[in-house]
Design a protein around this motif. Structure first.
Motif, PDB file in Angstrom:
ATOM      1  N   ASN A   1       0.750  -1.206  -0.235  1.00 34.98           N
ATOM      2  CA  ASN A   1       0.144   0.090  -0.030  1.00 34.98           C
ATOM      3  C   ASN A   1       0.730   1.124   0.132  1.00 34.98           C
ATOM      4  O   ASN A   1       0.495   2.238  -0.415  1.00 34.98           O
ATOM      5  CB  ASN A   1      -0.908   0.011   1.256  1.00 34.98           C
ATOM      6  CG  ASN A   1      -2.106  -0.871   1.045  1.00 34.98           C
ATOM      7  OD1 ASN A   1      -2.277  -1.508  -0.050  1.00 34.98           O
ATOM      8  ND2 ASN A   1      -2.777  -1.282   2.050  1.00 34.98           N
ATOM      9  N   GLN A   2       2.234   1.177   0.182  1.00 38.54           N
ATOM     10  CA  GLN A   2       3.014   2.331   0.336  1.00 38.54           C
ATOM     11  C   GLN A   2       3.060   3.004  -1.145  1.00 38.54           C
ATOM     12  O   GLN A   2       3.480   3.893  -1.422  1.00 38.54           O
ATOM     13  CB  GLN A   2       4.395   1.859   0.769  1.00 38.54           C
ATOM     14  CG  GLN A   2       4.292   1.318   2.192  1.00 38.54           C
ATOM     15  CD  GLN A   2       5.986   1.184   2.571  1.00 38.54           C
ATOM     16  OE1 GLN A   2       6.663   1.829   2.727  1.00 38.54           O
ATOM     17  NE2 GLN A   2       6.115  -0.247   2.637  1.00 38.54           N
ATOM     18  N   LEU A   3       2.825   2.068  -2.307  1.00 38.52           N
ATOM     19  CA  LEU A   3       2.945   2.300  -3.547  1.00 38.52           C
ATOM     20  C   LEU A   3       1.724   3.201  -4.054  1.00 38.52           C
ATOM     21  O   LEU A   3       1.679   3.981  -5.044  1.00 38.52           O
ATOM     22  CB  LEU A   3       2.944   0.949  -4.353  1.00 38.52           C
ATOM     23  CG  LEU A   3       4.465   0.364  -4.533  1.00 38.52           C
ATOM     24  CD1 LEU A   3       4.125  -0.860  -5.149  1.00 38.52           C
ATOM     25  CD2 LEU A   3       5.455   1.120  -5.064  1.00 38.52           C
ATOM     26  N   ALA A   4       0.731   3.115  -3.369  1.00 37.13           N
ATOM     27  CA  ALA A   4      -0.712   3.404  -3.754  1.00 37.13           C
ATOM     28  C   ALA A   4      -0.334   5.184  -4.191  1.00 37.13           C
ATOM     29  O   ALA A   4      -1.147   5.488  -5.212  1.00 37.13           O
ATOM     30  CB  ALA A   4      -1.854   3.322  -2.746  1.00 37.13           C
ATOM     31  N   PRO A   5      -0.130   6.133  -3.116  1.00 42.28           N
ATOM     32  CA  PRO A   5       0.075   7.539  -3.557  1.00 42.28           C
ATOM     33  C   PRO A   5       0.942   7.732  -5.044  1.00 42.28           C
ATOM     34  O   PRO A   5       0.783   8.761  -5.591  1.00 42.28           O
ATOM     35  CB  PRO A   5       0.903   8.145  -2.262  1.00 42.28           C
ATOM     36  CG  PRO A   5       0.949   7.108  -1.250  1.00 42.28           C
ATOM     37  CD  PRO A   5       0.617   5.804  -2.005  1.00 42.28           C
ATOM     38  N   LEU A   6       1.905   6.824  -5.339  1.00 41.62           N
ATOM     39  CA  LEU A   6       2.626   7.046  -6.513  1.00 41.62           C
ATOM     40  C   LEU A   6       2.065   6.576  -7.730  1.00 41.62           C
ATOM     41  O   LEU A   6       2.287   7.287  -8.747  1.00 41.62           O
ATOM     42  CB  LEU A   6       3.912   6.300  -6.063  1.00 41.62           C
ATOM     43  CG  LEU A   6       4.888   6.851  -4.914  1.00 41.62           C
ATOM     44  CD1 LEU A   6       6.164   5.960  -5.058  1.00 41.62           C
ATOM     45  CD2 LEU A   6       4.991   8.382  -4.703  1.00 41.62           C
ATOM     46  N   ILE A   7       1.497   5.209  -7.739  1.00 41.02           N
ATOM     47  CA  ILE A   7       1.109   4.885  -9.016  1.00 41.02           C
ATOM     48  C   ILE A   7      -0.269   5.216  -9.533  1.00 41.02           C
ATOM     49  O   ILE A   7      -0.711   4.830 -10.567  1.00 41.02           O
ATOM     50  CB  ILE A   7       1.072   3.419  -8.715  1.00 41.02           C
ATOM     51  CG1 ILE A   7       0.158   2.773  -7.877  1.00 41.02           C
ATOM     52  CG2 ILE A   7       2.517   2.726  -8.627  1.00 41.02           C
ATOM     53  CD1 ILE A   7       0.269   1.503  -7.920  1.00 41.02           C
ATOM     54  N   ARG A   8      -1.038   6.110  -8.708  1.00 41.68           N
ATOM     55  CA  ARG A   8      -2.358   6.411  -8.719  1.00 41.68           C
ATOM     56  C   ARG A   8      -2.425   7.081 -10.226  1.00 41.68           C
ATOM     57  O   ARG A   8      -3.362   6.970 -10.903  1.00 41.68           O
ATOM     58  CB  ARG A   8      -2.694   7.367  -7.692  1.00 41.68           C
ATOM     59  CG  ARG A   8      -4.450   7.607  -8.015  1.00 41.68           C
ATOM     60  CD  ARG A   8      -5.466   6.328  -7.801  1.00 41.68           C
ATOM     61  NE  ARG A   8      -5.046   5.574  -6.426  1.00 41.68           N
ATOM     62  CZ  ARG A   8      -5.135   5.551  -5.393  1.00 41.68           C
ATOM     63  NH1 ARG A   8      -6.045   6.624  -4.904  1.00 41.68           N
ATOM     64  NH2 ARG A   8      -5.141   4.987  -4.222  1.00 41.68           N
TER      65      ARG A   8
ATOM     66  N   MET B   1       0.334   7.158 -12.615  1.00 45.64           N
ATOM     67  CA  MET B   1       1.275   6.619 -13.494  1.00 45.64           C
ATOM     68  C   MET B   1       0.621   6.134 -14.737  1.00 45.64           C
ATOM     69  O   MET B   1      -0.449   6.142 -14.957  1.00 45.64           O
ATOM     70  CB  MET B   1       2.125   5.742 -12.870  1.00 45.64           C
ATOM     71  CG  MET B   1       3.075   6.306 -11.823  1.00 45.64           C
ATOM     72  SD  MET B   1       4.145   4.623 -11.099  1.00 45.64           S
ATOM     73  CE  MET B   1       5.446   5.731 -10.309  1.00 45.64           C
ATOM     74  N   THR B   2       1.518   6.036 -15.752  1.00 46.15           N
ATOM     75  CA  THR B   2       0.951   5.364 -16.978  1.00 46.15           C
ATOM     76  C   THR B   2       1.080   3.710 -16.464  1.00 46.15           C
ATOM     77  O   THR B   2       1.611   3.358 -15.485  1.00 46.15           O
ATOM     78  CB  THR B   2       2.194   5.403 -18.053  1.00 46.15           C
ATOM     79  OG1 THR B   2       3.498   4.930 -17.818  1.00 46.15           O
ATOM     80  CG2 THR B   2       2.351   6.886 -18.431  1.00 46.15           C
ATOM     81  N   ALA B   3       0.241   3.097 -17.444  1.00 44.42           N
ATOM     82  CA  ALA B   3       0.111   1.575 -17.285  1.00 44.42           C
ATOM     83  C   ALA B   3       1.688   0.901 -16.849  1.00 44.42           C
ATOM     84  O   ALA B   3       1.856  -0.098 -16.145  1.00 44.42           O
ATOM     85  CB  ALA B   3      -0.718   0.837 -18.254  1.00 44.42           C
ATOM     86  N   TYR B   4       2.486   1.209 -17.918  1.00 40.07           N
ATOM     87  CA  TYR B   4       3.623   0.647 -18.045  1.00 40.07           C
ATOM     88  C   TYR B   4       4.514   0.873 -16.767  1.00 40.07           C
ATOM     89  O   TYR B   4       4.925  -0.097 -16.010  1.00 40.07           O
ATOM     90  CB  TYR B   4       4.455   1.073 -19.135  1.00 40.07           C
ATOM     91  CG  TYR B   4       5.939   0.886 -19.320  1.00 40.07           C
ATOM     92  CD1 TYR B   4       6.346  -0.314 -19.893  1.00 40.07           C
ATOM     93  CD2 TYR B   4       6.979   1.744 -18.694  1.00 40.07           C
ATOM     94  CE1 TYR B   4       7.633  -0.844 -19.967  1.00 40.07           C
ATOM     95  CE2 TYR B   4       8.221   1.087 -18.754  1.00 40.07           C
ATOM     96  CZ  TYR B   4       8.801   0.138 -19.324  1.00 40.07           C
ATOM     97  OH  TYR B   4       9.906  -0.348 -19.604  1.00 40.07           O
ATOM     98  N   ARG B   5       4.548   2.237 -16.230  1.00 37.27           N
ATOM     99  CA  ARG B   5       5.348   2.289 -15.020  1.00 37.27           C
ATOM    100  C   ARG B   5       4.765   1.743 -13.835  1.00 37.27           C
ATOM    101  O   ARG B   5       5.308   1.437 -12.797  1.00 37.27           O
ATOM    102  CB  ARG B   5       5.638   4.005 -15.064  1.00 37.27           C
ATOM    103  CG  ARG B   5       6.684   4.488 -15.831  1.00 37.27           C
ATOM    104  CD  ARG B   5       6.823   6.030 -15.622  1.00 37.27           C
ATOM    105  NE  ARG B   5       8.307   6.368 -16.661  1.00 37.27           N
ATOM    106  CZ  ARG B   5       8.166   7.595 -16.973  1.00 37.27           C
ATOM    107  NH1 ARG B   5       7.238   8.473 -16.770  1.00 37.27           N
ATOM    108  NH2 ARG B   5       9.216   8.075 -17.633  1.00 37.27           N
ATOM    109  N   ARG B   6       3.399   1.718 -14.032  1.00 40.61           N
ATOM    110  CA  ARG B   6       2.897   1.221 -12.663  1.00 40.61           C
ATOM    111  C   ARG B   6       3.192  -0.262 -12.623  1.00 40.61           C
ATOM    112  O   ARG B   6       3.571  -0.466 -11.329  1.00 40.61           O
ATOM    113  CB  ARG B   6       1.337   1.178 -13.008  1.00 40.61           C
ATOM    114  CG  ARG B   6       0.378   0.687 -11.620  1.00 40.61           C
ATOM    115  CD  ARG B   6      -1.104   0.655 -11.992  1.00 40.61           C
ATOM    116  NE  ARG B   6      -1.807  -0.372 -11.047  1.00 40.61           N
ATOM    117  CZ  ARG B   6      -2.002  -1.322 -11.357  1.00 40.61           C
ATOM    118  NH1 ARG B   6      -1.603  -2.042 -12.110  1.00 40.61           N
ATOM    119  NH2 ARG B   6      -2.776  -2.108 -10.350  1.00 40.61           N
TER     120      ARG B   6
END
Length: 766
Positions: free
Chosen positions: A410-417, A419-424
């Motif tokens: 869940n630490q990733l949640a703020p960052l990937i919201r 993002m592009t599908a590739y970087r997510r």
């Protein structure tokens, strides 16, 4: 010719395809005449803006031969350009490696935060272009790392689509020749997480980053998952729409056609578990998730925490196709006779059997169960069969691995919201790789702690159990008999008893009550108001005698109908009330266990509140029936505070009275649970003995293999990358061995201290 720079500028990264001059990225000769940097890069040496967190250099001079490309020369000098052809900025590999390392251990650390830290160190204000340049360069750096890691895996023989799943966890996979057979070949768990969502595009706007990340062996493709999209049809949730807020009920993203994991169940005993899960899922669907493309991800992991497969949930909730796709992979890859945990594993087992995977699932003798924490919110009948504490061969496993995984991811949640599908996917893949590495490093510690836990239970609980059994005058065999009796009784609650002419199914009781009530009300009126069809005039004496006889028969019929009506009404009300209260009291007993944590008690309490609504309605029905026949009514407040069966005196009037049952005694119930814990602890000792030896053997075998690989790669370009991997792995293995020896030194250790021999070569499936 030198490049004239007063400081680094990453702003060119956002416009690296433009034909305009690059500002601070322009080059100039000693006479002050400036030329484009792309002309400068044709010379053998050049200077370029640089970022190096260790030296804080603002520019570096790169030397190269006439035929060497600028990008190659930059990498040789320890830098990576922001573009492959005409870079305006170079970032040191050490700086990129530092950010990569920070991200491994702090997934929430963003590219923008790192860019701001660099700007602070260089004493310049932050601009968005700096983040863009750093992000693009980091993409290239990660691609290089993946290529190197792929080559290292090839040299070590770690190739194959399923190699990681079959070999990442030695405790699960590294089976030895002379070890005893376990009840389940592997225990693993699945669940969905809705935190790692990603915003969908707005309207028909095109996304510039159209790359597809397909290099991860964790992810199941969307096409593979959709194979199972039509296996189970959706079944509506039985809920009162009037209780919902119409502003919150938005279902644009909900798949109304394809079913969820509970829609394949037909077992009435599990219906309540199913409805509770569907109700919770429906609550999560409020507030319109249609704005997200990926609404989360569905994951699976072994009992030791190593991730098996994951799948993105696309514009939907937790549909059946996601766990079914993972089950399909497991049936094709994992050994036979595995056990899968799921928070709705009770009903999902039926879903699997109704799908196209059912025959193979049954053939391989696989089964499902519920997780320990979630299991306590299921009804009592479900827990008897599906809770880990009651399953032979489970050990002390709780199967709550994914709750720990989700808590960390869940630490990733703020960052990937955004993002592009590739970087997510790239960032999730990095996280999963690091998660597995940490699980491997902590594997011996986990086994050690499990061993100590099991020894403590056998030391404390087993002795107490024997003393209590002796004092109570019962045996272990008696406890097993009580468990079977309780299971059979729970199956009979609310059902008609064979041989009882007055007991019928609940719906039939309602129909009979309606018929009797109508007949009772009309019996007297029909007699007084109607003249029999065969009426004939009689003499006074004969007429009186005949009418008296008819009146008595009518009165007898009226009384009989009234008694039957009252009895049916009472039975209808009491049977349902009995069933609900019994389930509530047993679950309340679970919630008040001395070793139950606060979060578990809260979770179970929420489930009981939903159950209490049903009990409140049952009490109202019962009171209406009791008042009609002169029975005492129940106080709802008192009912909600009952803590065990003997307080609920009204249960004595039911045909299912359990107050005289041995297994209903609170002391005996505690002994039954204690016996189960001791039995699972003995199994856990056996599991740990096997798994510790597997891990120890795999480390010794791996070290021998490492030595051969290094000798083979001597004087080759791949020697140093492989050597670096092996050095790190050997350091971790030494840590594991030290913990293994610590476990083997425990006073109660009963395993084999010598390494074994694997019964097969490391399995690879391409």
């Amino acid at each position: 010719m030198d490049v004239d720079n007063s400081g680094f500028d990453m702003s060119m990264a956002a416009n690296e395809d433009d034909d305009e001059d690059v500002g601070e990225g322009r080059a100039g000769d000693s006479a002050g005449m400036s030329i484009d940097i792309r002309d400068v890069l044709h010379f053998r040496s050049f200077k370029i803006d640089a970022v190096n967190i260790y030296t804080l250099e603002k520019e570096v001079c790169i030397h190269r031969s006439e035929n060497t490309k600028a990008a190659v020369a930059l990498v040789s000098a320890g830098y990576l350009g922001t573009s492959p052809e005409f870079p305006s900025l170079a970032i040191s590999l050490q700086t990129l490696e530092l950010y990569y390392t920070l991200r491994l251990f702090k997934p929430s650390f963003s590219v923008e935060a790192f860019a701001k830290a660099l700007c602070h160190l260089y004493s310049i204000p932050f601009r968005r272009g700096y983040r863009t340049g750093l992000s693009d360069t980091f993409d290239v750096y990660l691609a290089i790392r993946r290529r190197i890691d792929s080559q290292v895996a090839k040299e070590l023989g770690h190739e194959g689509a399923n190699y990681r799943v079959l070999n990442s966890c030695p405790a699960c996979c590294y089976k030895l020749e002379d070890e005893p057979e376990l009840e389940f070949s592997r225990m693993w768990v699945v669940d969905g997480n809705n935190s790692l969502k990603r915003m969908a595009g707005i309207g028909n706007r095109e996304v510039s980053d159209t790359r597809i990340f397909g290099e991860s062996d964790y992810y199941l493709s969307e096409d593979f998952v959709n194979i199972y999209a039509g296996e189970i049809k959706a079944r509506p949730l039985a809920r009162n729409i009037e209780d919902e807020d119409p502003d919150e009920l938005q279902s644009d993203w909900v798949d109304e056609e394809h079913g969820d994991p509970t829609d394949g169940i037909e077992d009435s005993e599990l219906a309540q578990c199913t409805e509770n899960w569907k109700a919770a899922a429906a609550d999560q669907q409020k507030k319109m998730w249609g704005i997200f493309h990926e609404s989360g991800y569905f994951a699976s992991a072994c009992r030791h925490g190593f991730v098996l497969w994951v799948a993105d949930m696309i514009r939907s909730g937790e549909l059946a196709k996601y766990p079914l796709a993972i089950v399909a992979k497991a049936l094709g890859v994992l050994p036979l006779h595995w056990l899968m945990g799921y928070d709705i594993g009770c009903s999902f087992g039926g879903t699997i059997l109704r799908s196209s995977l059912g025959p193979e699932f049954a053939k391989q003798k696989c089964r499902t169960c519920v997780n320990t924490f979630h299991g306590y919110s299921h009804n009592a009948a479900c827990q008897q069969k599906y809770h880990p504490l009651n399953i032979l061969g489970m050990g002390l496993e709780d199967l709550e691995t994914l709750e720990r995984l989700f808590s960390s991811s869940n630490q990733l949640a703020p960052l990937i919201r955004y993002m592009t599908a590739y970087r997510r996917r790239v960032f999730i893949d990095i996280f999963l790789q690091q998660w597995d590495q940490e699980k491997y490093q902590n594997l011996a510690t986990m086994l050690h702690n499990n061993y100590v836990q099991a020894l403590n239970i056998l030391e404390d609980e087993a002795k107490a159990l024997q003393a209590d059994l002796l004092a109570k005058g019962i045996t272990i065999e008696d406890l097993e008999t009580y468990f079977v009796e309780e299971s059979n009784h729970l199956k009979e609650i609310g059902k008609e008893a064979e041989g009882d002419l007055h007991a019928v199914a609940y719906v039939e009781l309602l129909q009979r009550y309606r018929e009797l009530s109508s007949a009772c009300d009309n019996a007297a009126a029909d007699f007084r108001s109607q003249t029999p069809a065969d009426y004939e005039f009689l003499a006074s004496a004969a007429s009186y005698s005949r009418n008296l006889s008819d009146g008595r028969r009518a009165e007898t019929k009226r009384r009989y109908l009234r008694e039957q009506r009252d009895k049916t009404l009472f039975e209808v009300a009491l049977e349902r009330l009995y069933k609900l209260v019994i389930q509530r009291l047993f679950e309340l007993h679970k919630m008040n266990l001395s070793f139950t944590g606060y979060k578990m008690r809260t979770h179970i309490s929420n489930a009981l509140q939903r159950r209490s609504k049903a009990i409140r309605n049952a009490v109202k029905t019962y009171n209406s029936a009791a008042a009609a026949i002169g029975r005492p009514t129940l106080d709802w407040v008192k009912v909600t505070h009952y803590s065990f069966l003997d307080q609920f005196n009204i249960l004595q009037d039911t045909r299912h009275s359990i107050l005289d049952k041995k297994w209903a005694d609170p002391v005996v119930r505690h002994l039954m649970k204690q016996h189960r814990q001791v039995a699972r602890a003995k199994e856990e000792i056996q599991h740990c003995n096997i798994q510790i030896r597997r891990l120890q053997t795999s480390i010794f075998d791996e070290d021998k293999k490492f030595q051969k690989v290094l000798e083979h790669l001597k004087d080759t370009s791949m020697y140093f990358p492989v050597h670096d991997f092996i050095n790190r792995r050997r350091a971790v293995n030494q840590l594991l061995l030290s913990r293994i020896y610590q476990t083997q030194a425990l006073p109660g250790f009963t395993g084999n201290r010598n390494p074994g021999t694997t019964e097969r070569m490391l399995r690879m499936m391409k």
